[in-house]
Design a protein around this motif. Sequence first.
Motif, PDB file in Angstrom:
ATOM      1  N   PRO A 139      -2.443   7.082 -12.073  1.00  0.00           N
ATOM      2  CA  PRO A 139      -1.282   6.483 -11.400  1.00  0.00           C
ATOM      3  C   PRO A 139      -1.523   6.346  -9.904  1.00  0.00           C
ATOM      4  O   PRO A 139      -2.495   6.887  -9.366  1.00  0.00           O
ATOM      5  CB  PRO A 139      -0.164   7.495 -11.687  1.00  0.00           C
ATOM      6  CG  PRO A 139      -0.881   8.803 -11.826  1.00  0.00           C
ATOM      7  CD  PRO A 139      -2.199   8.484 -12.462  1.00  0.00           C
ATOM      8  N   LEU A 140      -0.639   5.628  -9.230  1.00  0.00           N
ATOM      9  CA  LEU A 140      -0.686   5.587  -7.762  1.00  0.00           C
ATOM     10  C   LEU A 140      -0.326   6.965  -7.220  1.00  0.00           C
ATOM     11  O   LEU A 140       0.549   7.655  -7.758  1.00  0.00           O
ATOM     12  CB  LEU A 140       0.286   4.542  -7.224  1.00  0.00           C
ATOM     13  CG  LEU A 140       0.020   3.078  -7.614  1.00  0.00           C
ATOM     14  CD1 LEU A 140       1.072   2.169  -6.989  1.00  0.00           C
ATOM     15  CD2 LEU A 140      -1.366   2.645  -7.190  1.00  0.00           C
ATOM     16  N   LEU A 141      -0.978   7.356  -6.140  1.00  0.00           N
ATOM     17  CA  LEU A 141      -0.796   8.699  -5.594  1.00  0.00           C
ATOM     18  C   LEU A 141      -0.398   8.656  -4.128  1.00  0.00           C
ATOM     19  O   LEU A 141      -0.848   7.786  -3.375  1.00  0.00           O
ATOM     20  CB  LEU A 141      -2.101   9.504  -5.734  1.00  0.00           C
ATOM     21  CG  LEU A 141      -2.684   9.632  -7.143  1.00  0.00           C
ATOM     22  CD1 LEU A 141      -4.053  10.277  -7.072  1.00  0.00           C
ATOM     23  CD2 LEU A 141      -1.755  10.439  -8.029  1.00  0.00           C
ATOM     24  N   GLY A 142       0.435   9.613  -3.711  1.00  0.00           N
ATOM     25  CA  GLY A 142       0.735   9.827  -2.300  1.00  0.00           C
ATOM     26  C   GLY A 142       1.109   8.573  -1.550  1.00  0.00           C
ATOM     27  O   GLY A 142       2.039   7.841  -1.906  1.00  0.00           O
ATOM     28  N   GLN A 143       0.338   8.286  -0.499  1.00  0.00           N
ATOM     29  CA  GLN A 143       0.621   7.154   0.373  1.00  0.00           C
ATOM     30  C   GLN A 143       0.439   5.815  -0.331  1.00  0.00           C
ATOM     31  O   GLN A 143       0.948   4.800   0.142  1.00  0.00           O
ATOM     32  CB  GLN A 143      -0.306   7.210   1.603  1.00  0.00           C
ATOM     33  CG  GLN A 143       0.015   8.329   2.580  1.00  0.00           C
ATOM     34  CD  GLN A 143       1.407   8.172   3.184  1.00  0.00           C
ATOM     35  OE1 GLN A 143       1.800   7.072   3.600  1.00  0.00           O
ATOM     36  NE2 GLN A 143       2.166   9.265   3.228  1.00  0.00           N
ATOM     37  N   ILE A 146       3.636   3.804  -1.138  1.00  0.00           N
ATOM     38  CA  ILE A 146       4.398   3.071  -0.117  1.00  0.00           C
ATOM     39  C   ILE A 146       3.518   2.155   0.715  1.00  0.00           C
ATOM     40  O   ILE A 146       4.010   1.416   1.564  1.00  0.00           O
ATOM     41  CB  ILE A 146       5.143   4.058   0.823  1.00  0.00           C
ATOM     42  CG1 ILE A 146       4.156   5.036   1.463  1.00  0.00           C
ATOM     43  CG2 ILE A 146       6.213   4.824   0.053  1.00  0.00           C
ATOM     44  CD1 ILE A 146       4.801   5.962   2.485  1.00  0.00           C
ATOM     45  N   ALA A 147       2.214   2.218   0.512  1.00  0.00           N
ATOM     46  CA  ALA A 147       1.305   1.375   1.290  1.00  0.00           C
ATOM     47  C   ALA A 147       1.430  -0.080   0.853  1.00  0.00           C
ATOM     48  O   ALA A 147       1.800  -0.385  -0.275  1.00  0.00           O
ATOM     49  CB  ALA A 147      -0.135   1.851   1.119  1.00  0.00           C
ATOM     50  N   GLY A 148       1.102  -0.970   1.764  1.00  0.00           N
ATOM     51  CA  GLY A 148       1.126  -2.391   1.436  1.00  0.00           C
ATOM     52  C   GLY A 148      -0.272  -2.923   1.258  1.00  0.00           C
ATOM     53  O   GLY A 148      -1.155  -2.236   0.755  1.00  0.00           O
ATOM     54  N   GLY A 149      -0.498  -4.154   1.695  1.00  0.00           N
ATOM     55  CA  GLY A 149      -1.827  -4.741   1.622  1.00  0.00           C
ATOM     56  C   GLY A 149      -2.308  -4.892   0.189  1.00  0.00           C
ATOM     57  O   GLY A 149      -1.583  -5.331  -0.692  1.00  0.00           O
ATOM     58  N   GLU A 150      -3.562  -4.504  -0.033  1.00  0.00           N
ATOM     59  CA  GLU A 150      -4.155  -4.618  -1.364  1.00  0.00           C
ATOM     60  C   GLU A 150      -3.982  -3.346  -2.183  1.00  0.00           C
ATOM     61  O   GLU A 150      -4.634  -3.167  -3.204  1.00  0.00           O
ATOM     62  CB  GLU A 150      -5.643  -4.966  -1.249  1.00  0.00           C
ATOM     63  CG  GLU A 150      -5.899  -6.333  -0.641  1.00  0.00           C
ATOM     64  CD  GLU A 150      -7.372  -6.700  -0.660  1.00  0.00           C
ATOM     65  OE1 GLU A 150      -8.053  -6.360  -1.639  1.00  0.00           O
ATOM     66  OE2 GLU A 150      -7.835  -7.340   0.309  1.00  0.00           O
ATOM     67  N   VAL A 151      -3.095  -2.472  -1.740  1.00  0.00           N
ATOM     68  CA  VAL A 151      -2.842  -1.222  -2.463  1.00  0.00           C
ATOM     69  C   VAL A 151      -1.677  -1.446  -3.424  1.00  0.00           C
ATOM     70  O   VAL A 151      -0.526  -1.119  -3.144  1.00  0.00           O
ATOM     71  CB  VAL A 151      -2.546  -0.061  -1.486  1.00  0.00           C
ATOM     72  CG1 VAL A 151      -2.369   1.246  -2.256  1.00  0.00           C
ATOM     73  CG2 VAL A 151      -3.660   0.069  -0.470  1.00  0.00           C
TER      74      VAL A 151
END
Length: 608
Positions: A139-143, A146-151
Motif C-alpha cells: 500500500p501507499l505509506l506515510g508521506q 499526501i504527496a502529489g506529482g507522480e506519487v
Amino acid sequence: MENIDPNNHSNDDICWRETFIDYYETNAPAKLSMVNDAMMTKWEGKYELLMANLVKKYGVLGSPIQQPPRRPARGSAGGPKNSKSTISELNSKFKTLISNSTPTLPSRDANINVVESKASNSENGLETSTFTVCTRVRPLLGQELIAGGEVFTAVVPGLRTDLHSPSIHTEELLLHAPKVSVMGKAKLDTTAHLFDYVFGPDSTNQEIYNLACAPLVKRALNGQIGVIFAYGQTGSGKTHTMSGILDILATSDIFSDLTDVTFSYIEMLGREIKDCLPVEEDGNAEKETRGKGVKIGEGVNGSVLIRNMATHTVEDADQLGIFIKRANSTRATAMTAKNDSSSRSHGVAILKVKNRKTAVEGTLYVIDLAGSESAKDSKDHTKDRMNETKEINSSLMVLKECIRARTSAAGVGNGDIHVPYRRNKLTLLMKDVFDIGCSRLCSTVVIAACSPLASDIDHTSSTVKYAAPLRVAVAASNKQKNLELDVHDPALWTSDEIVSWVKSVDSGSIDAKVFVNNLTGVQFCSLPENEFYARAEAQLGDEEGMMEIAKSLYLGLWTLIVDAKTRKRRPDGSIITPEQEEEERRQLDLKTLEKARVWAEREKHLKG
C-alpha cells in the motif's frame, strides 16, 4: 576499465552494464541515469557499437571531451521550452483513469490450492519441482498518502480466471503506465501480467501464509522440501512480507511429539556468508567472530554441505520466535534512495523437521532476497555501495537463469538441460530445487514484491518480467501433445500397474493391493517417504525389516521417476532408448573418424 570478453555471453550483460556505469561516472556523470534496463535491452548484442559512439562523443575513459552548451529550443527566444502538460500536473486525471480501470474483485474460491495442484499435474509425468508465482503490491505509506506529482497508485490487481480448476487458475496484475499524449491529454499504457496469485494493497501476511506458505510447511512435515522467497525493488515490502511469514510460522503446527525441529539463519553479502545465530559462549557471542566463516559446498555424494553454521534445536513456538527476532536484528541494512533501512543481504532461514520414528527430515527455506536497484536508484551510491549493488543484482540474475533452466527442464525430453546452480552460493544452497535428479518433491513459491507508485512503474515492470519465465516455461512444456507414451514412467501407470510393480520389488512380505490402496500412478508417486513407512507398519507392525522394505520401495520408485524425467526424446516426441542412443553415438564416432580420414588425405595430397 575492466576488460570485456564479448564471447563470454553468460556474464555479458552484467559486465557491460558495469563498464557503462564506470564510463559515465568518469566522463559524463550527469548522464549516469542513462544506464538503465531500457538502454541495456535496446542495445543488447550491440554494446561494442554503443561504446564506440560514446567514445566519439565523450572521449576515451579518463579524458572527457567538453560538451558544448545546449541551444535553446526553437521559438523559445532563448528561454525555457514551452512544453505540454506533465504527468505530475495531470495527477488527478490519472487517478481517475486508474480508478475507472480497476475491477472490483470477489473473494477467492476457498477450494483453490495452486501450490498443491501443481505437484499433482501429471501431463508431463510427475513434476518433482514446482514453482508457484505470486506478486504482492504494497500500500501507499506515510508521506506517499499526501504527496502529489507522480506519487499515486498505478499498479493494481486485475481479473481472476477461476474455472474451479487449480491447474488453470490465474490472476492478473495490471500496470497502468501514465503517458501524456501529443495533445497534452492523460492516457494509460496498460499491460496485464498473469500470476498464480496476486495480493493487493489490502492483503495481509496471514492471507499470504495460508495460500502460499502453509502447503510448504506440510511439505516439510512430510519429509519433503519447501522454499519461499521474495524479491523486488528495494522498498517494495519484501522484508515486511517474509518477516510476517516467519512470525506466523512460529505459531504453526510444526511442533509435535513426533518431530524434532531445528532452526538456522544465515545472510549472504556478496560472496561473504555470515551466521546470524552463532553459538554463544558463556552467554555472549564474541563480536569479532559473530556470523563469520560459513561455507557452502557439495559432498562427494552430491549433497549440499554447510560448515560453520549453528543449528539450534527448537522446543516450542516461543523459542522459535526469539530466534527469529534475534536473526532479523543482525541483518545488514543501509540507507538507499528508496528505503531508509534497505536489506543489503540475502537472509536465509532454514527450518528442518525430522520424524523421530523414521528419521526422515524435511526442510523449509524462507528467503528474503536483497532489494534490486536500477541505475536511477543507485546513481548517488558510494563506490562500496555500488559494488554491493552489483553483487546483489548479479546473484539475482543467476537465480533467474536457474529458475528459467529448471522450468524448461520440466518439459518432456528436456531432462539434459543444464541448470547452472553452482555459479552462486544461494542457488547451490537450493540445489534440491534445481537438480532434476532430486529424490524428493520440492515446491517453491516466488513472491514478486511491487511498489504501487507510478514513479516506480519501470522498475516494477522489470520485477514482473523477472517472474515471467517461471510461468511461461512451465506452460510451454505442456503444449506438445503428440508424445510417445513412456511406459516406464510410474506417474503414468494405472493402479493395477503400480500393484504389479510393488509385487516385483517386495518378496511378498506385504499385501501390494492394500499398500497401494487404489491410488493412480501420479498419486502414488506423490506420497511422502513417511507415508511409505506408515503403510508398511500398518501391515507388518514393528517387525524387523519393515523399515528396509518401505525404504526400498520408496527409493526404487524415485529411481524410476528420475529416469523418466531425464529420458531423452527426439524433436517429434518419440523416446530414444539406451540402445538407440548408443547406436547414434557409435554412428557419430564413425562419421568423425571418416571426416578425419578425408582431411588427412587432403593434407597429404596438398603436401605432395
